[in-house]
Design an enzyme around this catalytic site. Structure first.
Site, PDB file in Angstrom:
ATOM      1  N   ASP A  36       0.766  -1.353  -0.449  1.00  8.33           N
ATOM      2  CA  ASP A  36      -0.494  -0.247  -0.204  1.00  8.33           C
ATOM      3  C   ASP A  36       0.980   1.185  -0.055  1.00  8.33           C
ATOM      4  O   ASP A  36       0.583   2.535  -0.637  1.00  8.33           O
ATOM      5  CB  ASP A  36      -0.826   0.252   1.326  1.00  8.33           C
ATOM      6  CG  ASP A  36      -2.557  -1.009   0.744  1.00  8.33           C
ATOM      7  OD1 ASP A  36      -1.986  -1.392  -0.300  1.00  8.33           O
ATOM      8  OD2 ASP A  36      -3.471  -0.977   1.628  1.00  8.33           O
ATOM      9  N   ASP A 281      -9.224  37.628 -33.464  1.00 13.35           N
ATOM     10  CA  ASP A 281      -8.762  36.393 -33.965  1.00 13.35           C
ATOM     11  C   ASP A 281      -9.562  35.551 -33.219  1.00 13.35           C
ATOM     12  O   ASP A 281      -9.728  34.154 -34.098  1.00 13.35           O
ATOM     13  CB  ASP A 281      -6.917  36.454 -33.374  1.00 13.35           C
ATOM     14  CG  ASP A 281      -6.613  35.347 -33.605  1.00 13.35           C
ATOM     15  OD1 ASP A 281      -6.280  35.414 -34.809  1.00 13.35           O
ATOM     16  OD2 ASP A 281      -6.015  34.883 -32.839  1.00 13.35           O
ATOM     17  N   GLY A 416      -6.842  29.912 -36.290  1.00 13.92           N
ATOM     18  CA  GLY A 416      -7.857  29.481 -36.402  1.00 13.92           C
ATOM     19  C   GLY A 416      -7.178  30.910 -37.889  1.00 13.92           C
ATOM     20  O   GLY A 416      -7.292  29.724 -38.857  1.00 13.92           O
ATOM     21  N   LEU A 417      -5.906  30.934 -37.680  1.00 13.15           N
ATOM     22  CA  LEU A 417      -5.206  31.337 -39.360  1.00 13.15           C
ATOM     23  C   LEU A 417      -5.094  29.934 -40.047  1.00 13.15           C
ATOM     24  O   LEU A 417      -5.160  29.617 -41.264  1.00 13.15           O
ATOM     25  CB  LEU A 417      -4.025  32.220 -39.279  1.00 13.15           C
ATOM     26  CG  LEU A 417      -3.943  33.542 -38.887  1.00 13.15           C
ATOM     27  CD1 LEU A 417      -2.603  34.410 -38.868  1.00 13.15           C
ATOM     28  CD2 LEU A 417      -4.030  33.763 -40.067  1.00 13.15           C
TER      29      LEU A 417
END
Lengths: 518, 427
Positions: A36, A281, A416-417
């Site tokens: 344990d 953006d 995004g771009l």
């Protein structure tokens, strides 16, 4: 019995360890077999703690079972006291010790130790890690809080609050506490005690001196806060300040209870997230489909940020701890998302696959699932991994936390771009379908290009209908970026089936696109 | 060493008195072996019958190794399974049916006992028989215990391999002699050894375990076996009971160990000594070359072994004799005298061997010895590092290819790296 491959939560005694390890001068005597001790490495490796967890394992073996395991327990108790001289001791049993019924509570009581001893009853075969942490913290507070200490005259001082719930191995607890403490100080509120993380028995004793409590992590702090309300009449702030809106709500709730003016903080404290999200953006973030899974509190908080502050579409929302199922179901209803309450990671994997999402917000388990599917993922909740203990300051709570969230959730998405470039330069060698998303690193192939991509781009229909694809339509389908192609194919086929179209032509594809336009 | 500690009486004359300790043990239980055993035996599935703790252990020990869907799982016992054993057996049957339906490619299923299943006396041998009859011949059902009350870390592999011995096809006096390499080795190491045996002219060599449980080697009076791992006491005993004979040898670590290990086989099969020496010479030279880089770094440095895998004594012999390291204490969870005789004879006379553990007392000795390097488990490594002591994670020695000539340099490098890093850092 329950068949389990990976688990979201450990056993309840690991929850107790998270509390003991977070505190100073508290030692946990755990009646347990050899092995344990594995739990130590969670703290020393994942969290990189430079000290061993304050846990003594009695380490009984098969040959001890017929004889006297209770003797072993008492010897270990005395040794622990001599060596570690703790201010208070937690005693309990792990799953195996629970079965041999040695009654650690009774044994320790008979020994008459000179320090406070807190027996823990953590049923291993019913409960799990978070519950174990909450119960342990509650028992500590019940036993060690000084019932005679009350809040002093308010006129002579600033308002005082306790911060409840942070533990060892918690997701960003270290930095959340720093962030919220700073925010409260600016509001003119002082912290009486933060617990369990960093607190001692003496700190717990003076919990009653605060005017109110703030429950930052309900999973571990709720039970103690309920007790403190009953015992000391302290009200509790329960809004969890994750995201801009929730932080503002938190400020208002705190200000009301503490009787301070929220306006200066609300005015000053606007996170950059608000403008970053409004900036042009971020337009491409609109309607991104996200799947959220974690502990109930973090999942619900993430859903609000995703939906209201980043403009994502929450399509799936779930938690692994049933104790918070009600909150998660309510939130799922709010966002019109499918709720999922389960601790079976295979069910989560299936849900993620079916949901056709662009981003997964989850635990380390979902990170692995998302990696397999080639979907971006950010971690929002425990269970944690070494990566969730960054060297830099990175809270998720408060206004700085919102900034951190913006960065952590947006970066995994194809930027995004880049998304435009993918469409414009589809046949370019760097942007072709097999190149994969750039954020996954070089050499990372597009997901499922061997199996699923084949299924999705051949003329064989995905469902049992008789629909076939014309060559034109099929060529066009291939031009759709891989990460939405599966959905486009499925939608088109469903649309065709509904319209009774047997051959999907180029026009059918675009009619379906218009039909499903969001 | 700490003078106040009681030193138990010696039970042998081949080394300094062995310090036997009982107390808190900072070691894994035998279930942990599943992590490497399931990678080795590719047609096998390991089903632990245990608690949430067992499942959590496997996941924590496996760390980031989250494969698509691993070939191990836990049947987590719940409150109602404890109420009556009849129900627990029914539940187990249901889980096994569910698992085999989901994973039809599984050819062998190990039911693995745990602390809780042992304590409630859930008879997995009987369960394996019952389920074996039901799922034969598609799936073979085996069982062993990896429980912490009975096994320490690598003893789980011992228990697993011992459970395979009765399944090995029987060979008779008339069958061709065969040699079995016992102990799971990384495939690359196993292949190297097989090539070496072939070059030496020793044919008919098999492994236990093979890469598929269905390919178990035959066993009979003409079978000889070499232990590749030092922790296989029960497996060796079971093999002997089936008529095979163990070739006693050093364990194949470093040039000396690997040479002696191969020598035992060469002698048994009457391989010409000149041929043996000539075959091995290029391998030995290559290993010496690879180790030379590390020797300068390790010679004269002191090392302390906390007990972990039973690999400690052979590795200590390698580090002391081939790399010039100074041994302080060599801890082992269990000392198998007859398998360790040759190893112990090669250790310096004044080395403190310790068996078992009381971790707090042992840490006191580490602090007082201030060794240059401490080999220990993951729970202790960072705490010792933060006290300024360099450490080597013991678990890496179990997961990495370290046997044989071509790994001798890598093995030395594993110990040299923490020291090199300490010298490099200026932070």
């Amino acid at each position: 019995m329950q068949l389990s491959v990976w688990t979201y939560e450990g056993p309840p005694h690991v929850g107790a360890m998270r509390v003991a390890t977070a505190m100073e001068g508290i030692h946990y005597l755990l009646h347990s077999p050899q092995g344990d001790t594995y739990a130590d490495l969670l703290f020393t490796m994942i969290e990189r703690r430079g000290k061993r967890p304050p846990v003594t394992y009695t380490t009984f073996q098969a040959r001890d079972l017929g004889k006297d395991t209770s003797q072993l327990f008492q010897t270990a108790a005395r040794d622990t006291l001599d060596r570690f001289a703790p201010d208070a001791m937690l005693v309990g049993a792990s799953c195996t010790a629970e079965l041999i019924q040695d009654d650690p509570a009774g044994l320790i009581e008979n020994m008459g130790l000179p320090i406070p001893v807190i027996p823990l009853e953590l049923p291993s075969y019913q409960r799990k890690e978070h519950w174990g942490a909450a119960e342990t913290f509650y028992q500590i507070v019940r036993k060690l809080s000084d019932k005679d200490r009350r809040a002093s005259d308010k006129a002579a001082r600033r308002p005082l609050a306790n911060l409840l719930g942070p533990t060892a191995l918690g997701f960003r607890h270290r930095d959340d506490i720093a962030e919220i403490t700073g925010l409260l100080n600016k509001m003119g509120i002082d912290i009486n005690v933060t617990a369990p993380l960093g607190s001692s028995a003496a700190d717990i004793a003076r919990l009653g001196e605060a005017d109110f409590n703030i429950v930052l992590y309900p999973e571990t702090g709720d039970l103690a806060a309920d007790y403190l309300k009953r015992e000391f009449g302290q009200p509790a702030v329960r809004t969890v300040p994750i995201g801009v809106g929730a932080t503002q709500d938190f400020i208002r709730e705190v200000a009301k209870i503490a009787d301070v003016d929220p306006v200066p903080m609300l005015k000053e404290g606007l996170s950059r997230l608000s403008w970053w999200s409004r900036s042009i953006d971020s337009n491409y973030l609109t309607g991104k489909r996200v799947f959220i899974f974690g502990d109930g509190t973090h999942a619900v908080a993430a859903a609000r940020v995703a939906s209201e502050e980043l403009g994502f579409k929450v399509v799936g929302l779930g938690c692994y701890n049933r104790e918070y199922a009600r909150e998660v179901r309510a939130a799922a209803k709010l966002y019109d998302a499918e709720p999922l309450i389960t601790d079976d990671h295979l069910a989560v994997e299936k849900a993620i696959e079916d949901a056709q999402v662009e981003l997964v917000l989850g635990t380390q388990m979902e990170r692995h699932i998302a990696k397999r599917f080639g979907i971006g993922c950010a971690v929002i909740s425990s269970p944690v991994h070494v990566q969730d203990f960054p060297a830099r300051y990175s809270p998720h709570m408060g206004f700085e936390g919102a900034n951190v969230i913006f960065d952590e959730w947006v970066h995994p998405l194809v930027m995004g771009l880049e998304e435009h470039l993918l469409t414009m330069f589809r046949d370019d060698f760097e942007f072709n379908d097999h190149a994969g998303a750039s954020h996954l690193g070089p050499g990372h192939a597009a997901p499922g290009q061997e199996d699923t991509a084949k299924d999705e781009t051949t003329a064989a229909p995905a469902n049992d209908t008789e629909t076939v694809w014309s060559d034109d339509a099929q060529r066009e389908l291939k031009k759709i970026p891989f990460f939405v192609r599966g959905k486009a194919k499925r939608n088109t086929e469903t649309f065709a089936a509904e319209q009774g179209v047997s051959t999907i032509e180029l026009a059918t594809l675009y009619e379906a696109k218009a039909h499903y336009a969001r | 060493m700490n003078a106040q500690l009681p030193i138990a009486a010696s039970n042998g004359s081949d080394c300094a008195p062995v310090l036997k300790e009982r107390g808190q043990r900072e070691v894994f239980c035998g279930l942990t072996g599943i992590i490497w055993l399931h990678r080795k035996m590719q047609d096998a599935f390991f089903l632990v019958v245990g608690s949430r703790t067992c499942a959590h252990l496997l996941q924590s020990a496996a760390g980031v190794m989250i494969f698509a869907e691993p070939r191990f799982a836990t049947a987590i016992m719940e409150e109602r399974d404890l109420a009556g054993l009849a129900d627990a057996n029914e539940e187990l049957d249901r889980i096994v049916d569910q698992l085999l339906a989901r994973r039809p490619e599984i050819k062998s299923l190990f039911l693995v006992g745990s602390c809780p299943s042992e304590v409630i006396k859930l008879d997995l041998a009987k369960a394996a028989q019952r389920l074996g009859a039901k799922h034969a011949p598609e799936v073979r059902i085996l069982n062993y215990s990896g429980s912490g009350i009975e096994t320490t870390f690598t003893e789980g592999e011992d228990a697993c391999l011992a459970s395979l011995v009765p399944e090995m096809p029987a060979l008779t006096d008339d069958d061709v002699a065969n040699l079995i390499i016992v102990g799971s080795l990384p495939d690359i190491v196993e292949d190297q050894f097989m090539r070496l045996f072939a070059e030496l002219g020793i044919g008919n060599v098999a492994s236990l375990p093979e890469r598929a449980v269905s390919d178990l080697p035959g066993i009979g009076p003409n079978t000889r076996f070499l232990l590749a791992q030092p922790f296989l006491g029960d497996t060796a005993q079971a093999l002997k009971e089936r008529g095979a004979q163990r070739l006693d040898a050093l364990f194949p670590f470093g040039v000396e160990g690997t040479t002696a290990w191969l020598q035992a086989a060469a002698t048994e099969y009457g391989i010409d000594e000149t041929h043996f020496a000539e075959t091995l010479r290029p391998y030995q030279a290559r290993a010496e070359k690879a180790m030379a880089h590390q020797r300068a770094r390790l010679a004269g440095k002191s090392i302390f072994f906390m007990p972990d895998s039973q690999l400690e004594i052979p590795l200590a012999r390698f580090l002391s004799r081939e790399l010039g390291m100074v041994l302080t204490e060599v801890g082992t969870p269990y000392l198998h005298r007859s398998h360790m005789d040759r190893e112990l004879a090669l250790l310096p006379a004044d080395v403190q061997i310790s068996e078992g553990q009381d971790v707090d007392l042992q840490l006191d000795r580490v602090r007082s010895a201030q060794p240059d390097l401490t080999v220990c488990g993951l729970g202790l490594a960072n705490p010792l590092e933060s006290e300024g002591l360099s450490t080597k994670w013991a678990i890496e020695l179990v997961f990495s290819p370290i046997h044989g000539f071509d790994q001798a340099g890598d093995l030395a490098e594993l110990f040299a790296r923490p020291l090199r890093r300490r010298d490099v850092l200026r932070v």
